[in-house]
Motif scaffolding. Structure first.
Motif, PDB file in Angstrom:
ATOM      1  N   GLY A   1       3.262  18.779 -11.668  1.00  0.00           N
ATOM      2  CA  GLY A   1       3.545  19.986 -10.764  1.00  0.00           C
ATOM      3  C   GLY A   1       3.404  20.160  -9.361  1.00  0.00           C
ATOM      4  N   GLY A   2       2.936  19.193  -8.570  1.00  0.00           N
ATOM      5  CA  GLY A   2       2.258  19.475  -7.499  1.00  0.00           C
ATOM      6  C   GLY A   2       0.771  19.108  -7.772  1.00  0.00           C
ATOM      7  N   GLY A   3       0.633  19.702  -8.340  1.00  0.00           N
ATOM      8  CA  GLY A   3      -1.726  19.573  -7.868  1.00  0.00           C
ATOM      9  C   GLY A   3      -1.540  19.324  -8.996  1.00  0.00           C
ATOM     10  N   GLY A   4      -1.380  18.752  -9.840  1.00  0.00           N
ATOM     11  CA  GLY A   4      -2.205  18.065 -10.769  1.00  0.00           C
ATOM     12  C   GLY A   4      -3.067  16.655 -10.510  1.00  0.00           C
ATOM     13  N   ARG A   5      -3.689  16.689 -11.321  1.00  0.00           N
ATOM     14  CA  ARG A   5      -5.284  14.990 -11.360  1.00  0.00           C
ATOM     15  C   ARG A   5      -4.086  14.260 -11.769  1.00  0.00           C
ATOM     16  N   ILE A   6      -4.450  13.409 -11.257  1.00  0.00           N
ATOM     17  CA  ILE A   6      -3.873  11.365 -11.463  1.00  0.00           C
ATOM     18  C   ILE A   6      -5.308  11.409 -12.772  1.00  0.00           C
ATOM     19  N   ARG A   7      -5.265  10.840 -13.757  1.00  0.00           N
ATOM     20  CA  ARG A   7      -6.224  10.505 -14.725  1.00  0.00           C
ATOM     21  C   ARG A   7      -5.299   8.491 -14.797  1.00  0.00           C
TER      22      ARG A   7
ATOM     23  N   MET B   1       1.081  -1.058   0.280  1.00  0.00           N
ATOM     24  CA  MET B   1       0.141  -0.028  -0.357  1.00  0.00           C
ATOM     25  C   MET B   1       0.907   0.854   0.127  1.00  0.00           C
ATOM     26  N   SER B   2       2.051   1.273   0.519  1.00  0.00           N
ATOM     27  CA  SER B   2       2.423   2.815   1.044  1.00  0.00           C
ATOM     28  C   SER B   2       3.857   2.381  -0.465  1.00  0.00           C
ATOM     29  N   GLY B   3       3.912   1.910  -1.460  1.00  0.00           N
ATOM     30  CA  GLY B   3       4.232   1.598  -2.492  1.00  0.00           C
ATOM     31  C   GLY B   3       3.613   2.441  -3.932  1.00  0.00           C
ATOM     32  N   SER B   4       2.046   2.014  -3.992  1.00  0.00           N
ATOM     33  CA  SER B   4       1.459   2.970  -4.404  1.00  0.00           C
ATOM     34  C   SER B   4       0.782   4.485  -3.907  1.00  0.00           C
ATOM     35  N   ASN B   5       1.570   4.495  -2.647  1.00  0.00           N
ATOM     36  CA  ASN B   5       1.389   6.181  -2.179  1.00  0.00           C
ATOM     37  C   ASN B   5       2.546   6.552  -2.868  1.00  0.00           C
ATOM     38  N   ARG B   6       3.220   5.731  -2.690  1.00  0.00           N
ATOM     39  CA  ARG B   6       4.749   6.609  -3.039  1.00  0.00           C
ATOM     40  C   ARG B   6       4.981   7.558  -5.021  1.00  0.00           C
ATOM     41  N   ILE B   7       4.237   5.815  -5.615  1.00  0.00           N
ATOM     42  CA  ILE B   7       4.019   6.199  -6.718  1.00  0.00           C
ATOM     43  C   ILE B   7       3.270   7.624  -7.233  1.00  0.00           C
ATOM     44  N   SER B   8       1.863   7.757  -6.482  1.00  0.00           N
ATOM     45  CA  SER B   8       0.867   8.997  -6.685  1.00  0.00           C
ATOM     46  C   SER B   8       1.846  10.160  -5.953  1.00  0.00           C
ATOM     47  N   GLU B   9       2.789  10.301  -5.198  1.00  0.00           N
ATOM     48  CA  GLU B   9       3.006  11.086  -4.876  1.00  0.00           C
ATOM     49  C   GLU B   9       4.165  11.444  -6.207  1.00  0.00           C
ATOM     50  N   ALA B  10       4.882  10.809  -6.456  1.00  0.00           N
ATOM     51  CA  ALA B  10       5.982  10.487  -7.782  1.00  0.00           C
ATOM     52  C   ALA B  10       4.852  11.503  -8.107  1.00  0.00           C
ATOM     53  N   PHE B  11       4.033  10.821  -9.275  1.00  0.00           N
ATOM     54  CA  PHE B  11       3.114  11.570 -10.619  1.00  0.00           C
ATOM     55  C   PHE B  11       2.382  12.794  -9.895  1.00  0.00           C
TER      56      PHE B  11
ATOM     57  N   ALA C   1       5.544   7.116 -20.414  1.00  0.00           N
ATOM     58  CA  ALA C   1       6.166   7.885 -20.538  1.00  0.00           C
ATOM     59  C   ALA C   1       5.520   9.443 -20.059  1.00  0.00           C
ATOM     60  N   GLY C   2       5.092   9.760 -21.538  1.00  0.00           N
ATOM     61  CA  GLY C   2       5.799  11.163 -21.769  1.00  0.00           C
ATOM     62  C   GLY C   2       3.898  11.243 -20.760  1.00  0.00           C
ATOM     63  N   TYR C   3       3.431  10.983 -20.267  1.00  0.00           N
ATOM     64  CA  TYR C   3       1.977  11.352 -19.735  1.00  0.00           C
ATOM     65  C   TYR C   3       2.463  11.356 -17.640  1.00  0.00           C
ATOM     66  N   PRO C   4       3.150  12.146 -17.150  1.00  0.00           N
ATOM     67  CA  PRO C   4       3.815  12.490 -16.122  1.00  0.00           C
ATOM     68  C   PRO C   4       2.233  12.209 -14.944  1.00  0.00           C
ATOM     69  N   ASP C   5       1.144  12.527 -15.414  1.00  0.00           N
ATOM     70  CA  ASP C   5      -0.064  12.800 -14.370  1.00  0.00           C
ATOM     71  C   ASP C   5      -0.546  11.597 -14.949  1.00  0.00           C
ATOM     72  N   MET C   6      -0.366  10.276 -15.778  1.00  0.00           N
ATOM     73  CA  MET C   6      -1.145   9.357 -16.198  1.00  0.00           C
ATOM     74  C   MET C   6      -0.758   7.622 -15.147  1.00  0.00           C
ATOM     75  N   ARG C   7      -2.057   7.078 -14.831  1.00  0.00           N
ATOM     76  CA  ARG C   7      -1.662   5.743 -13.997  1.00  0.00           C
ATOM     77  C   ARG C   7      -2.398   4.909 -15.465  1.00  0.00           C
ATOM     78  N   LEU C   8      -1.675   4.441 -15.453  1.00  0.00           N
ATOM     79  CA  LEU C   8      -2.079   2.695 -16.441  1.00  0.00           C
ATOM     80  C   LEU C   8      -2.349   1.361 -15.963  1.00  0.00           C
ATOM     81  N   LEU C   9      -3.833   1.468 -16.156  1.00  0.00           N
ATOM     82  CA  LEU C   9      -4.039  -0.558 -15.840  1.00  0.00           C
ATOM     83  C   LEU C   9      -4.376  -0.928 -16.897  1.00  0.00           C
TER      84      LEU C   9
END
Length: 155
Positions: free
Chosen positions: A16-22, A1-11, A42-50
């Protein structure tokens, strides 16, 4: 669970610090194509891939995660992309998500059939970076104009 938090924080930091993860859900059973999609994303820093490797798994993930965009292979091992799209469209929770078709079937009739079935765009394999980027950007823009999205932003 903490791993996913770290990923979200990195994204968030990269966006830009306040971007919404898509979220992009890629339903693709070919590992080489999936690897290519990961490179494009990888070119979309605010993108999560499932990812899902079959249509039924993709439907389950879409219902649970409500991605902004779905990239759907047409030829899957269980149900085809057309059937998966039909199921997604019949569910109010997923009906408005733009779904981009991905297929090796590149004949004009195949493309026309896909668009008539309700796919947002129809991309052919091998996947071209510029076409993928254009389709994804247009789908993200469409997803951002959904009434539920607008209501979230105005509250």
């Amino acid at each position: 669970m903490s791993g996913s938090n770290r990923i979200s924080e990195a994204f968030d930091h990269d966006a830009g610090g306040g971007g919404r993860i898509r979220t992009l859900l890629c339903v693709e059973d070919n590992p080489a194509n999936l690897k290519l999609i990961k490179l494009f994303i990888a070119g979309y820093p605010d993108m999560r891939l499932l990812t899902a490797v079959n249509g039924n798994g993709g439907i389950q993930i879409a219902r649970a995660s409500r991605p902004e965009v779905i990239l759907m292979d047409i030829n899957l091992p269980d149900i085809n992309g057309f059937k998966a799209l039909e199921i997604l469209r019949s569910d109010p929770a997923t009906a408005r998500i733009p779904v981009i078709a991905l297929s090796a079937n590149a004949m004009p009739l195949n493309i026309e059939s896909g668009l008539e079935a309700g796919f947002f765009r129809y991309l052919t394999k091998p996947i071209k970076a510029n076409e993928f980027k254009d389709a994804l950007n247009a789908a993200l823009e469409r997803a951002g104009k959904n009434p539920s999205e607008a209501a979230l932003r105005s509250s």
